[in-house]
Scaffold this active site. Sequence first.
Site, PDB file in Angstrom:
ATOM      1  CB  CYS A  52     -56.361 -19.812  -4.747  1.00  0.00           C
ATOM      2  SG  CYS A  52     -54.985 -20.764  -4.124  1.00  0.00           S
ATOM      3  CB  CYS A  55     -53.277 -18.440  -7.157  1.00  0.00           C
ATOM      4  SG  CYS A  55     -54.105 -19.648  -7.677  1.00  0.00           S
ATOM      5  CG  HIS A 116     -56.138 -23.404  -8.045  1.00  0.00           C
ATOM      6  ND1 HIS A 116     -55.698 -22.371  -6.913  1.00  0.00           N
ATOM      7  CD2 HIS A 116     -57.186 -23.831  -8.061  1.00  0.00           C
ATOM      8  CE1 HIS A 116     -56.738 -23.062  -6.057  1.00  0.00           C
ATOM      9  NE2 HIS A 116     -57.726 -23.612  -6.709  1.00  0.00           N
ATOM     10  CG  ASN A 156     -52.274 -32.889   5.141  1.00  0.00           C
ATOM     11  OD1 ASN A 156     -52.014 -34.049   5.313  1.00  0.00           O
ATOM     12  ND2 ASN A 156     -52.667 -32.012   6.257  1.00  0.00           N
ATOM     13  CB  SER A 164     -57.555 -25.615   4.205  1.00  0.00           C
ATOM     14  OG  SER A 164     -56.109 -25.329   3.923  1.00  0.00           O
ATOM     15  CG  HIS A 167     -52.254 -23.480  -5.387  1.00  0.00           C
ATOM     16  ND1 HIS A 167     -52.394 -22.479  -6.137  1.00  0.00           N
ATOM     17  CD2 HIS A 167     -50.756 -23.578  -5.682  1.00  0.00           C
ATOM     18  CE1 HIS A 167     -51.630 -21.965  -7.178  1.00  0.00           C
ATOM     19  NE2 HIS A 167     -50.563 -22.846  -6.524  1.00  0.00           N
ATOM     20  CG  HIS A 169     -50.007 -26.116  -0.426  1.00  0.00           C
ATOM     21  ND1 HIS A 169     -51.418 -26.626  -0.993  1.00  0.00           N
ATOM     22  CD2 HIS A 169     -50.180 -26.042   0.994  1.00  0.00           C
ATOM     23  CE1 HIS A 169     -52.156 -26.762   0.207  1.00  0.00           C
ATOM     24  NE2 HIS A 169     -51.369 -26.318   1.228  1.00  0.00           N
ATOM     25  CD  GLN A 171     -49.055 -27.035   6.457  1.00  0.00           C
ATOM     26  OE1 GLN A 171     -49.063 -26.362   7.432  1.00  0.00           O
ATOM     27  NE2 GLN A 171     -50.333 -27.578   6.117  1.00  0.00           N
TER      28      GLN A 171
END
Length: 350
Positions: A52, A55, A116, A156, A164, A167, A169, A171
């Site tokens: 990943c 990570c 993760h 997303n 994609s 993990h 997260h 943007q």
Amino acid sequence: MPSSTWLQVPHRRFNPLNRQWVLVSPHRTQRPWLGEVAKSEETPAIHYNPNCYLCPGNTRAGGHKNPQYDGVFVFDNDYAALLPDTPPITDLPQDDLFRAERERGICRVICFHPDHDLTLARMQTRDIERVVDAWTAQYRELGQQPEIRYVQIFENRGAMMGASNPHPHCQVWATEHVPDEPRMEQLTQKEYRDIHGTCMLCDTLQREIQLSQRIVCENEEFVALVPFWAVWPFETLVLSCRHVGSLAEMDQTQRAALAEILKQVTTRYDNLFEVSFPYTMGFHQSPTDSSPHPEWHFHAHFYPPLLRSATVRKYMVGFEMLGMPQRDITPESAAERLRGLSNLHYTLKQ
Ligand SMILES: [Zn+2]
Ligand SMILES: [Zn+2]
Ligand SMILES: [Zn+2]
């Protein structure tokens, strides 16, 4: 269930924030469903994935190595859709048919947590508070740059939404121009304020609390509801109770309450079909164009695609691509279902 006649027949509803209509067809919820109803497989938890790129300690594409972070970790996107130093367009003859403009910007990634396997729904509220603090710091820092007029924070969640990497997260895309969605919302909020002398979303919130048909959950500072004009089956709108334009105007109490309401909403989503519920979520807040924006009311949109099970999603195709969006389950029924769910994540149930 509300028994009004209009709620049982096809009708269209107007969204005053973006001036678009949605077709509601409640009678269609009776139609037989021949599609897939399978439940998705649960995969075992992986807390650290050596492959990943988010990570801690791993090397990303381009050779950057992530630190051994233990909280929130922010970095410039290695595959940024926008660049800070794009030159102006001088070699395209501009006319009414062919227009283009330079779009400068900055794209960042914010890892919510080193684990993760986590999601907002399964994070501790105090850890989500650290994420809210990071969003606030990014909004401030990027918004202060003179060429940045809008800071869009979005998450997303789930492969179904094209994420994609699982993990946890989000943007941040900070842009030279205010993008179309917030630009329209700015126009409509400003016109509403000019006409009525009040705030569109403050007034909406007051009416929704009075009606109490579409409220999903609330705390001292925020209310989550299925908006009257929701397009996605379980779409929600999270509104701040106080009139604030952005994260930067919030005090510590509000930021903590935002973390708490996000945990509540995402937990209910996961509990709906007992699956990690996919969605696109993001905040709409004041542009950072150095003008005052008293018309702006901070809010979050959750756009989740699932319709009737962990795998059966809504598609925006056919009439929806060519005409207007359409939904079967009414926003009132969707709110009732989400409201009725537990605040305790299904994985924690005995
Ligand atoms: Zn990871
Ligand atoms: Zn307001
Ligand atoms: Zn909005």
